[in-house]
Write a protein that holds these residues in place. Sequence first.
Motif, short mmCIF file in Angstrom:
data_model
loop_
_atom_site.label_atom_id
_atom_site.label_comp_id
_atom_site.label_asym_id
_atom_site.label_seq_id
_atom_site.Cartn_x
_atom_site.Cartn_y
_atom_site.Cartn_z
N VAL A 63 0.84 -1.20 0.00
CA VAL A 63 0.00 0.00 0.00
C VAL A 63 0.87 1.26 0.00
O VAL A 63 0.63 2.19 -0.76
CB VAL A 63 -0.97 -0.02 1.21
CG1 VAL A 63 -1.70 1.31 1.35
CG2 VAL A 63 -1.98 -1.14 1.04
N TRP C 97 -8.98 4.61 -5.67
CA TRP C 97 -9.87 3.68 -6.37
C TRP C 97 -9.03 2.63 -7.12
O TRP C 97 -9.34 1.43 -7.11
CB TRP C 97 -10.77 4.45 -7.33
CG TRP C 97 -11.77 3.63 -8.05
CD1 TRP C 97 -12.85 2.99 -7.51
CD2 TRP C 97 -11.81 3.36 -9.46
NE1 TRP C 97 -13.55 2.33 -8.50
CE2 TRP C 97 -12.93 2.55 -9.71
CE3 TRP C 97 -11.00 3.72 -10.54
CZ2 TRP C 97 -13.27 2.11 -10.98
CZ3 TRP C 97 -11.34 3.28 -11.80
CH2 TRP C 97 -12.46 2.48 -12.01
N PHE C 100 -7.76 -0.22 -4.96
CA PHE C 100 -8.74 -1.31 -4.80
C PHE C 100 -8.78 -2.17 -6.07
O PHE C 100 -8.92 -3.39 -5.98
CB PHE C 100 -10.14 -0.75 -4.50
CG PHE C 100 -10.27 -0.11 -3.15
CD1 PHE C 100 -10.18 -0.88 -2.00
CD2 PHE C 100 -10.46 1.26 -3.02
CE1 PHE C 100 -10.30 -0.30 -0.74
CE2 PHE C 100 -10.58 1.85 -1.77
CZ PHE C 100 -10.50 1.07 -0.63
N LEU C 103 -5.98 -4.63 -6.32
CA LEU C 103 -6.09 -5.70 -5.32
C LEU C 103 -7.07 -6.80 -5.74
O LEU C 103 -7.08 -7.88 -5.14
CB LEU C 103 -6.50 -5.12 -3.96
CG LEU C 103 -5.38 -4.36 -3.22
CD1 LEU C 103 -5.92 -3.66 -1.99
CD2 LEU C 103 -4.26 -5.32 -2.80
N VAL C 104 -7.88 -6.55 -6.77
CA VAL C 104 -8.87 -7.55 -7.21
C VAL C 104 -8.24 -8.92 -7.49
O VAL C 104 -8.71 -9.94 -6.96
CB VAL C 104 -9.69 -7.05 -8.43
CG1 VAL C 104 -10.47 -8.18 -9.09
CG2 VAL C 104 -10.64 -5.94 -8.01
N SER C 124 -12.71 -10.03 0.39
CA SER C 124 -12.90 -9.82 -1.04
C SER C 124 -14.08 -8.88 -1.31
O SER C 124 -13.99 -7.97 -2.15
CB SER C 124 -13.13 -11.18 -1.71
OG SER C 124 -13.25 -11.03 -3.08
N ASN C 127 -13.33 -5.29 -0.41
CA ASN C 127 -12.57 -4.64 -1.48
C ASN C 127 -13.52 -4.15 -2.58
O ASN C 127 -13.39 -3.04 -3.08
CB ASN C 127 -11.54 -5.61 -2.06
CG ASN C 127 -10.55 -4.94 -2.97
OD1 ASN C 127 -9.92 -3.97 -2.58
ND2 ASN C 127 -10.43 -5.44 -4.19
N GLY C 130 -15.21 -1.14 -1.50
CA GLY C 130 -14.31 0.01 -1.66
C GLY C 130 -14.36 0.56 -3.07
O GLY C 130 -14.38 1.78 -3.29
N ILE C 131 -14.38 -0.34 -4.06
CA ILE C 131 -14.45 0.09 -5.47
C ILE C 131 -15.72 0.88 -5.72
O ILE C 131 -15.70 1.96 -6.30
CB ILE C 131 -14.38 -1.14 -6.41
CG1 ILE C 131 -13.00 -1.79 -6.34
CG2 ILE C 131 -14.71 -0.75 -7.84
CD1 ILE C 131 -12.89 -3.10 -7.08
N THR C 171 -22.70 -4.75 -3.66
CA THR C 171 -21.49 -5.10 -2.90
C THR C 171 -21.81 -5.21 -1.41
O THR C 171 -21.26 -6.07 -0.72
CB THR C 171 -20.37 -4.07 -3.11
OG1 THR C 171 -20.85 -2.75 -2.78
CG2 THR C 171 -19.87 -4.07 -4.54
#
Lengths: 207, 207, 207, 207
Positions: A63, C97, C100, C103-104, C124, C127, C130-131, C171
């Motif tokens: 991060v 953004w 995130f 990180l997918v 998951s 995350n 977050g998107i 989500t």
Amino acid sequence: MSHKDYNLFMSTGRIEALVDGIFAIAMTILVLTLAVPDVTGPLSNYAVQNALYGIFPSFYTLVMSFLLLALFWTLQHRIFHRIKQVDTVMLWINLIWLLFIVLVPFFASLTGKYPQFAISHVLSNLNMFGIALFLYLCWHYASKRDFIHEKVDDNEVTSIRVDIIIFLIITLSALVLSFIIPDWSSLVYVLIFPLEFISHRLWFSGK
Amino acid sequence: MSHKDYNLFMSTGRIEALVDGIFAIAMTILVLTLAVPDVTGPLSNYAVQNALYGIFPSFYTLVMSFLLLALFWTLQHRIFHRIKQVDTVMLWINLIWLLFIVLVPFFASLTGKYPQFAISHVLSNLNMFGIALFLYLCWHYASKRDFIHEKVDDNEVTSIRVDIIIFLIITLSALVLSFIIPDWSSLVYVLIFPLEFISHRLWFSGK
Amino acid sequence: MSHKDYNLFMSTGRIEALVDGIFAIAMTILVLTLAVPDVTGPLSNYAVQNALYGIFPSFYTLVMSFLLLALFWTLQHRIFHRIKQVDTVMLWINLIWLLFIVLVPFFASLTGKYPQFAISHVLSNLNMFGIALFLYLCWHYASKRDFIHEKVDDNEVTSIRVDIIIFLIITLSALVLSFIIPDWSSLVYVLIFPLEFISHRLWFSGK
Amino acid sequence: MSHKDYNLFMSTGRIEALVDGIFAIAMTILVLTLAVPDVTGPLSNYAVQNALYGIFPSFYTLVMSFLLLALFWTLQHRIFHRIKQVDTVMLWINLIWLLFIVLVPFFASLTGKYPQFAISHVLSNLNMFGIALFLYLCWHYASKRDFIHEKVDDNEVTSIRVDIIIFLIITLSALVLSFIIPDWSSLVYVLIFPLEFISHRLWFSGK
């Protein structure tokens, strides 16, 4: 652009495209360094949770590296938004800057593997100092050679210079600290975000 | 662009975007070839430092490959900055040129793994020759087909041709040397930077 | 752009280029997670076919992740198509953004490795939330700060807001479901495609 | 663009950027599949040469895949050069087309690992058929919805359609052949280059 300018200078579009491409890749492959941990012993929700705690330092590094790369990108973006053209010298300042950028993941994994030794931190911080230095050279050369757009006011020119100097001082402090307290030296970089923010505020309130 | 031109020719934007993307990736993944060394024996600051000396040749190859790719990119950039449109032939000259470019990392690791044998250097230098040759074809075809922008003066057209011919001669010398002194043949590429620089100076002072 | 705007705001081109680059890489490296299966026992057409059935869940995850990334990209595209400029806050909303987004793939492999435990699905889906949240912040900030192009009608502004809120609700539902029925929670995302489609239709027929 | 068009349609720049990014990555990572061979037995120039002969099939596949991807890219480029705007349907035709594109390296390694079984070739050729089909849909939809630029003459519209149909027929032939002579089915793709060339010639001489 006049005929003579056309032959001596180039527009900024392509170097920006290369920079954006390299940052996009560097920022995305950071995640490839984060492996899903293996659970030792019997599998359970709790065991997986514990294994994830184990990779928390790597996650933190990921991060931080992502945010630092994002910050470098915004600094380069701020510079190039205000530049109308580049010459060969300017191109190579940026290309060598990109060499330091692509080395960031290597030094991140060196520091991740041998965090207890000064050498990892010294080299890693030296690389960061290179990034700051070439960013400074880039803006300095652009101001000297009159590449800055007429619309940019002097206040903004100085504001960018100050932000890069803050960044230079932080990397130099980290470099010095890496000889004294190697393990904690990189924590200095956390300061970069509030400092840049405060500098920005002071600048606008002083207007 | 007239109606007829619109159907026969294409603007240069997309091939430039593909070139920039491929270079961004090739230049970034070079670093993936540089693994953090494992320390054998007891861990210490000194041991890590020694292990890092051990990967210095790979580091040197990485930096050289990065700078060479950067140089090829600037040459392609110099050409396309001066071209107003492309046709199908021009597209394919560039696409095959990109094939040689993406092979650079493969030949770099071949030479890194078997540096003592002529075959590695011969193939690697053959690939470099391919890069130089297709760059020459690209500029030659552009001049012949009148794709060069009106603003570009003849001096600049010749200057680019000379720079590519210097590059062609260097790759040919490296190819010949790779049969005689394989281990040292790639050192010839170091010459490319001062030679291009001198050529550039001569050109401008001759003006 | 006036002089003052030039110093405070930036055009959207570069952040779009970074976004496109990061999505291009994330969408392409998804395939690197799909390994050709090894056949155990004697080789035959039937054995290979069976081994391929074995990787079908990974293949399904790959296709779903690709389509979801594609959907996020189209949402960001719809937003930026309607924005005339960005400021520093807008840049950082998008940069976080992107964190995130990169990180997918990590959370995809976490869920692939430990599908039976709630923790994988909770993280998951967090995350994914977050998107959706930063996409909402992006559009909300753009509307508030008057960054939206004059040509965009209010109907379209609301239509985009509704689409992002649908995504937020999905989500959140997945996040809640991941505590109750972890294995099936991600199936909720399949709903996103028909829901966005229906919302789109309703909007246009209501016109 | 009128106000109404601005809300319904988008310019082609961003989908082109995503396409260029994905092709740049797919074309570059092909090389990552080519490992420098290990020499078994005593090392010598001759032994390395022999080991390199051993990876020649992979090298051939790499070059063919690169050229095919380059061809698909030029076809997409030819289409988008002639399109003035896209809508949501057009975006998704291209996004699903990109899914088939990113799957090319996976099917290339499947065919490389199990070349003797029909299933590898059937699936690989099915993927190629998907690429051809979505390219056809893309051009067909663009013609139907009047997205094609006014400057493009009908001759060119038909020429592109013919080139895509040639590509469709070749992938269908490969698909049929993969049931009969799996090992040789992919050789059909070699035909694509002369056929596209001849079609191009006929078209221009017929003018």
